[in-house]
Design a protein around this motif. Structure first.
Motif, PDB file in Angstrom:
ATOM      1  N   GLU A  32       0.851  -1.189   0.000  1.00  0.00           N
ATOM      2  CA  GLU A  32       0.000   0.000   0.000  1.00  0.00           C
ATOM      3  C   GLU A  32       0.882   1.233   0.000  1.00  0.00           C
ATOM      4  O   GLU A  32       1.782   1.373   0.836  1.00  0.00           O
ATOM      5  CB  GLU A  32      -0.908  -0.008   1.230  1.00  0.00           C
ATOM      6  CG  GLU A  32      -1.669   1.283   1.478  1.00  0.00           C
ATOM      7  CD  GLU A  32      -2.493   1.751   0.289  1.00  0.00           C
ATOM      8  OE1 GLU A  32      -2.306   2.912  -0.134  1.00  0.00           O
ATOM      9  OE2 GLU A  32      -3.310   0.956  -0.219  1.00  0.00           O
ATOM     10  N   ARG A 116       2.742  -0.944   4.468  1.00  0.00           N
ATOM     11  CA  ARG A 116       2.353   0.410   4.086  1.00  0.00           C
ATOM     12  C   ARG A 116       3.585   1.228   3.710  1.00  0.00           C
ATOM     13  O   ARG A 116       4.693   0.929   4.132  1.00  0.00           O
ATOM     14  CB  ARG A 116       1.580   1.072   5.219  1.00  0.00           C
ATOM     15  CG  ARG A 116       0.209   0.419   5.445  1.00  0.00           C
ATOM     16  CD  ARG A 116      -0.657   1.219   6.390  1.00  0.00           C
ATOM     17  NE  ARG A 116      -2.006   0.643   6.447  1.00  0.00           N
ATOM     18  CZ  ARG A 116      -2.979   0.934   5.609  1.00  0.00           C
ATOM     19  NH1 ARG A 116      -2.776   1.830   4.648  1.00  0.00           N
ATOM     20  NH2 ARG A 116      -4.168   0.378   5.721  1.00  0.00           N
ATOM     21  N   ASP A 152      -5.598  -1.777  -6.851  1.00  0.00           N
ATOM     22  CA  ASP A 152      -5.096  -0.420  -6.614  1.00  0.00           C
ATOM     23  C   ASP A 152      -5.927   0.656  -7.300  1.00  0.00           C
ATOM     24  O   ASP A 152      -5.416   1.712  -7.670  1.00  0.00           O
ATOM     25  CB  ASP A 152      -3.628  -0.308  -7.012  1.00  0.00           C
ATOM     26  CG  ASP A 152      -3.309  -0.860  -8.398  1.00  0.00           C
ATOM     27  OD1 ASP A 152      -4.078  -1.685  -8.903  1.00  0.00           O
ATOM     28  OD2 ASP A 152      -2.284  -0.469  -8.964  1.00  0.00           O
TER      29      ASP A 152
END
Length: 495
Positions: A32, A116, A152
């Motif tokens: 991410e 992340r 995404d």
């Protein structure tokens, strides 16, 4: 390999897929680009089908308190979802931020690795693996996986890097959205017509009001950042006469009515799910809900292939099933966009459709469409009405315990539900007992006109869809088990 599956994107689709893969014992890494959750909430609720999906995995309790409703709309025209039955309600007050938090907690508890601050850069599919290049806090790194799934979003980097075709139409209208504190506005239905535009007001949890406003005939701007709140407030005052400039904006955004869908959901070892595969006008929250259901369909199939239980061809059914479901969803959101975004020239159509919705059959058809309950997959020929459809919640008594079809699906395995004490049927399924739970039970009282009336057995896929049912199936139980769960553990001797 660094992971069996790399998922790009930690939105609802990516997190749902990560949880499904871990539930099936597959190691998964989620990349991410944002270092932390944004707190933004494009979606604010669930359709009836997504409520069922979350219940089948025991996830509803993670969402905290929420309100349900039987009222929906089709292109701004009121639609009573209750015509489908008392059990069918949608959640209206669950912000997407809460959904993502709940799904992330579930996936990480199951062992998903969420990284992340790692942005996808490129990919190399060599036929036996995919190498993903991503940039993170420690620089650029290469990650090897057996499969890559792009979750995404509408501007998907994975989709572009893998060369997926993404045909469709560009946006013709722009809508501005703002979540506000410090105002008290009366709710307005979706697409309420006002002068040269349309407005909407929805009350969210925590005293927040969501306003959406759009002006007809104004082409979308090329934006590199969200619109200023002053732009939203000015347009709102012009159309409604109400000044909201004193409010505190929690989140401001813009979106359009572009409609696109990839021609294939899989290319080699790269797959797409969610907005990476389809974009459209938001209408009744169908986008996020369809995205979650994409992942619900893909997760168990990808896991079965990776475990070696099923052939790779099982992944082809992900495309055939979800591409058709996505195309149907795009068609109904395009129809709704005409009703919402059109001006006076569309009013006769609105009037006629309002009359038609008054007929129970029409209301049920549209309610099932916007609720995600109209989907029927091709699982083989037969006359049983539940074939290929999602299994409705069915209370059961199995031995000394009380359970339900919903609870039986929580482990994420297949289920053969014997409702007539058929020992021969159970023996035929024993060679798949490592993948399919065999349960003998007695059903509770069925609602009037239930499609399950007269059904003596059903084979449920892990996503809750009926792959085989008796009576009224043209293929044998063994053939259905082999088609959806792979070859038997031990081959049957020839006679």
């Amino acid at each position: 390999m660094d992971a069996s599956v790399v998922v790009v994107g930690a939105g609802p689709a990516g997190l749902m897929l990560a949880g499904e893969l871990r539930l099936a014992g597959i190691d998964v890494m989620v990349l991410e680009r944002f270092p932390q959750r944004t707190g933004e909430s494009r979606g604010i609720g669930f359709t009836v089908r997504t409520m069922e999906v979350f219940d089948q995995r025991g996830l509803l309790r993670r969402l905290g308190e929420y309100q349900t409703s039987t009222m929906g709309h089709f292109g701004g025209l009121p639609l009573d979802i209750g015509v489908l039955g008392a059990a069918h309600q949608a959640a209206r007050t669950v912000p997407q931020s809460v959904t993502e938090e709940a799904l992330e907690a579930w996936a990480t508890e199951l062992g998903a690795h969420i990284r992340r601050g790692h942005e996808f850069r490129s990919l190399d599919d060599t036929g036996d693996r995919v190498t993903v290049t991503a940039s993170g806090p420690d620089g650029v790194e290469k990650i090897r996986a057996r499969y890559l799934v792009g979750c995404d979003g509408g501007r998907s980097g994975v989709r572009k890097a893998a060369g997926f075709d993404f045909p469709g139409t560009d946006a013709t209208t722009e809508m501005l959205l703002a979540d506000l504190r410090g105002v008290d506005l009366e709710p307005r239905m979706t697409g309420q017509q006002v002068g040269g535009g349309f407005v909407m007001v929805a009350k969210l949890a925590g005293g927040i009001h969501r306003v959406i406003v759009g002006e007809r005939g104004i082409p979308p701007r090329r934006r590199t950042e969200p619109p200023a709140f002053a732009e939203v407030a000015d347009l709102w005052k012009r159309f409604t006469g109400i000044d909201i400039s004193h409010a505190e904006p929690v989140w401001v955004s813009a979106f359009g009515d572009a409609t696109r869908q990839v021609t294939e959901y899989r290319r080699g070892r790269v797959l797409l799910a969610g907005d990476s595969a389809h974009v459209h006008l938001p209408a009744g929250g169908q986008g996020m809900n369809t995205s979650i259901q994409d992942s619900y369909n893909l997760g168990w199939k990808l896991a079965a292939v990776l475990r070696g239980d099923a052939p790779e061809s099982l992944l082809d059914t992900y495309h055939t099933e979800r591409h058709e479901a996505g195309a149907r969803m795009l068609a109904n959101t395009q129809a709704q966009s005409l009703l919402v975004l059109g001006g006076a020239e569309v009013q006769p159509l609105r009037a006629v459709l309002s009359e038609l919705i008054g007929y129970p059959e029409v209301a049920r058809h549209l309610a099932a469409k916007v609720s995600g309950l109209d989907i029927r997959y091709d699982v083989g020929g037969g006359t049983n009405p539940v074939l290929g459809r999602r299994m409705p919640h069915l209370p059961l008594t199995a031995g000394a315990r009380t359970t339900s079809s919903t609870e039986l699906l929580r482990p994420g395995r297949g289920v053969l539900l014997d409702l007539a004490g058929n020992a021969m049927l159970r023996r035929r399924a024993q060679d798949w007992r490592d993948r399919v739970d065999v349960v003998t039970g007695t059903a509770g009282a069925l609602p009037e006109h239930s499609p399950l009336a007269g059904t003596t057995a059903v084979l449920l896929r892990p996503d809750g869809y009926v792959a085989w049912a008796a009576p009224g199936n043209r293929q044998s139980l063994s053939s259905a088990l082999a088609r959806w769960f792979g070859p038997a553990t031990r081959p049957r001797p020839r006679r």
